[in-house]
Design an enzyme around this catalytic site. Structure first.
Site, PDB file in Angstrom:
ATOM      1  N   SER A   1       0.803  -1.220   0.000  1.00  0.00           N
ATOM      2  CA  SER A   1       0.000   0.000   0.000  1.00  0.00           C
ATOM      3  C   SER A   1       0.835   1.268   0.000  1.00  0.00           C
ATOM      4  O   SER A   1       0.275   2.367   0.020  1.00  0.00           O
ATOM      5  CB  SER A   1      -0.939   0.006   1.201  1.00  0.00           C
TER       6      SER A   1
ATOM      7  N   THR B   1      -2.033   3.578   4.482  1.00  0.00           N
ATOM      8  CA  THR B   1      -1.218   4.780   4.297  1.00  0.00           C
ATOM      9  C   THR B   1      -0.300   4.837   5.498  1.00  0.00           C
ATOM     10  O   THR B   1      -0.767   4.591   6.609  1.00  0.00           O
ATOM     11  CB  THR B   1      -2.101   6.049   4.363  1.00  0.00           C
TER      12      THR B   1
ATOM     13  N   THR C   1       1.589   6.995   0.290  1.00  0.00           N
ATOM     14  CA  THR C   1       0.701   5.874  -0.036  1.00  0.00           C
ATOM     15  C   THR C   1       0.714   5.588  -1.532  1.00  0.00           C
ATOM     16  O   THR C   1       1.041   6.482  -2.334  1.00  0.00           O
ATOM     17  CB  THR C   1      -0.750   6.208   0.397  1.00  0.00           C
TER      18      THR C   1
ATOM     19  N   ARG D   1      -6.727   8.793 -10.264  1.00  0.00           N
ATOM     20  CA  ARG D   1      -7.313   9.051  -8.938  1.00  0.00           C
ATOM     21  C   ARG D   1      -6.238   9.506  -7.949  1.00  0.00           C
ATOM     22  O   ARG D   1      -5.144   8.960  -7.880  1.00  0.00           O
ATOM     23  CB  ARG D   1      -8.000   7.782  -8.424  1.00  0.00           C
ATOM     24  N   VAL D   2      -6.572  10.510  -7.171  1.00  0.00           N
ATOM     25  CA  VAL D   2      -5.698  11.007  -6.108  1.00  0.00           C
ATOM     26  C   VAL D   2      -6.511  10.996  -4.818  1.00  0.00           C
ATOM     27  O   VAL D   2      -7.687  11.382  -4.814  1.00  0.00           O
ATOM     28  CB  VAL D   2      -5.212  12.440  -6.422  1.00  0.00           C
TER      29      VAL D   2
ATOM     30  N   ASP E   1      -6.441  11.441  -0.271  1.00  0.00           N
ATOM     31  CA  ASP E   1      -6.238  12.504   0.714  1.00  0.00           C
ATOM     32  C   ASP E   1      -4.765  12.736   1.053  1.00  0.00           C
ATOM     33  O   ASP E   1      -4.385  13.820   1.500  1.00  0.00           O
ATOM     34  CB  ASP E   1      -6.971  12.156   2.015  1.00  0.00           C
TER      35      ASP E   1
ATOM     36  N   THR F   1      -5.706   8.112   7.738  1.00  0.00           N
ATOM     37  CA  THR F   1      -5.591   6.900   6.957  1.00  0.00           C
ATOM     38  C   THR F   1      -7.011   6.430   6.632  1.00  0.00           C
ATOM     39  O   THR F   1      -7.969   6.862   7.253  1.00  0.00           O
ATOM     40  CB  THR F   1      -4.810   5.825   7.738  1.00  0.00           C
ATOM     41  N   GLY F   2      -7.123   5.570   5.640  1.00  0.00           N
ATOM     42  CA  GLY F   2      -8.451   5.075   5.281  1.00  0.00           C
ATOM     43  C   GLY F   2      -8.914   5.634   3.951  1.00  0.00           C
ATOM     44  O   GLY F   2      -8.101   6.053   3.119  1.00  0.00           O
TER      45      GLY F   2
ATOM     46  N   GLY G   1      -9.657   7.863   1.393  1.00  0.00           N
ATOM     47  CA  GLY G   1      -9.260   9.248   1.225  1.00  0.00           C
ATOM     48  C   GLY G   1     -10.381  10.187   0.822  1.00  0.00           C
ATOM     49  O   GLY G   1     -10.420  11.344   1.250  1.00  0.00           O
TER      50      GLY G   1
HETATM   51  N1  GLY Z   1      -5.740   7.255   2.447  1.00  0.00           N
HETATM   52  C1  GLY Z   1      -5.164   6.841   1.262  1.00  0.00           C
HETATM   53  C2  GLY Z   1      -5.987   7.042   0.069  1.00  0.00           C
HETATM   54  O1  GLY Z   1      -7.201   7.084   0.150  1.00  0.00           O
HETATM   55  O2  GLY Z   1      -5.426   7.144  -1.001  1.00  0.00           O
END
Ligand code: GLY
Length: 333
Positions: A90, A192, A210, A220-221, A223, A243-244, A246
């Site tokens: 990840s 992350t 991450t 895609r981007v 958070d 984390t989680g 985004g």
């Molecule tokens: N927290 C990482 C992402 O959603 O890319």
């Protein structure tokens, strides 16, 4: 406690959170004692905290701090440990790719002076966090994306690398057989690495890095490279990293929110809980099917962590103890 099925379906169309396979599994029950200890006020510096179970990364960061390094050096080098770990799917090299098979990285860093740098959609370079630091320190910009970020890395002397390991390629090819955009979100584990440190001078810095959601749409981007969402530092108040999923962190500008709540007098723990509350109380929130977690530290060295689902954890290194602390969480089933 035996391992159970912590995996939940994600409802976000077409995406799934990456899972760091090297970090799977807990051997012990959450410890109320260690969680309560994590909340206590202490002035013992230096201090490092990080999302998830990343004791090698926090150990590296602490080594930097104990040798007189700055919090900024510590968070960069701590994150680099995870970026280089090919077993962690990840972050960095070995990260799971997008739908096209491309590994794309997001990272950011923020220092005690409120300066920040980030890279988004970076390919072929393992140490995204280091490029983010260079963006902060050596360019007039805050954020570089895609080809521009990659080109900048080459100008800095970084070599092109293939980030798609055999193991991640195999997982992607397996996924492609059905290309079902209903992958899994993992709520026990890593997606992350976010790290916060306070050095001997009491100065705070933070970083996160991450490869984002596995099998995400190209482009895609999340958070993690978005200052205020994935990370925020105010050296007068404290810092937070997320984390989680985004998308949900971005919608609530989560890390900035946590720091502002601490400014208003909340403890790091209370602030993390309030930020999660903002997500789960949104109208039509699908929070049962995704995970978000925050960790935070304030200027006094108090820490907090909180998530929607069980099994989020924080690694904390302070006073010679490098330990994983199970997070408190919202959804009691
Ligand atoms: N927290 C990482 C992402 O959603 O890319």
């Amino acid at each position: 406690m035996k391992r159970r099925n912590f995996i939940k379906n994600a409802s976000l169309t077409g995406v799934g959170l990456a899972v760091g396979s090297s970090l799977v599994g807990y051997a012990e029950t959450p410890s109320d004692k260690s969680f309560k200890n994590s909340l206590k006020s202490t002035n013992t510096l230096p201090l490092v905290i990080a999302t998830w179970h990343v004791e090698n990364a926090t150990a590296k960061a602490m080594e930097i701090l104990q040798n007189g390094g700055t919090a900024l050096d510590a968070v960069e080098q701590g994150c680099m440990v995870e970026e280089a770990d090919v077993n962690n799917q990840s972050v960095g090299k070995g990260g799971l790719p997008d739908r096209e098979g491309n590994v794309t990285l997001d990272a950011c860093i923020m220092n005690k002076d409120g300066d920040c740098g980030s890279v988004v959609y970076l390919q072929n370079i393992t140490h995204a966090v280091s490029i983010a630091r260079k963006v902060m320190e050596d360019t007039p910009h805050v954020m570089l994306a895609g080809k521009g970020a990659e080109q900048y890395a080459y100008e800095l002397g970084y070599k092109k690398e293939n980030l798609l390991t055999e193991s991640s390629k195999k997982a992607w090819l397996e996924w492609k057989k059905e290309s079902k955009y209903k992958p899994i979100i993992n709520i026990e584990n890593h997606d992350t690495i976010g790290m916060l440190a306070i050095d001997k001078n009491g100065d705070i810095s933070g970083a996160c890095t991450t490869s984002g959601l596995a099998y995400k749409m190209a482009g895609r981007v999340g958070d993690s490279p978005i200052i205020g969402s994935g990370l925020f530092i105010d050296n007068e108040i404290g810092g937070c990293v997320a984390t989680g999923l985004g998308e949900e962190v971005v919608k609530t500008v989560g890390s900035f929110l946590v720091v502002e709540l601490m400014r208003q007098g909340k403890s790091p723990q209370e602030a993390c809980e309030e930020a999660i509350s903002r997500i789960v109380t949104k109208p039509n929130s699908d929070y049962k099917n995704f995970q978000v977690g925050y960790i935070a530290v304030n200027k006094q060295g108090e820490t907090g962590s909180y998530s929607i689902h069980q099994w989020f954890s924080m690694t904390k290194f302070q006073d010679g103890v490098n330990e994983r602390i199970q997070s408190e969480y919202f959804l009691k089933e």
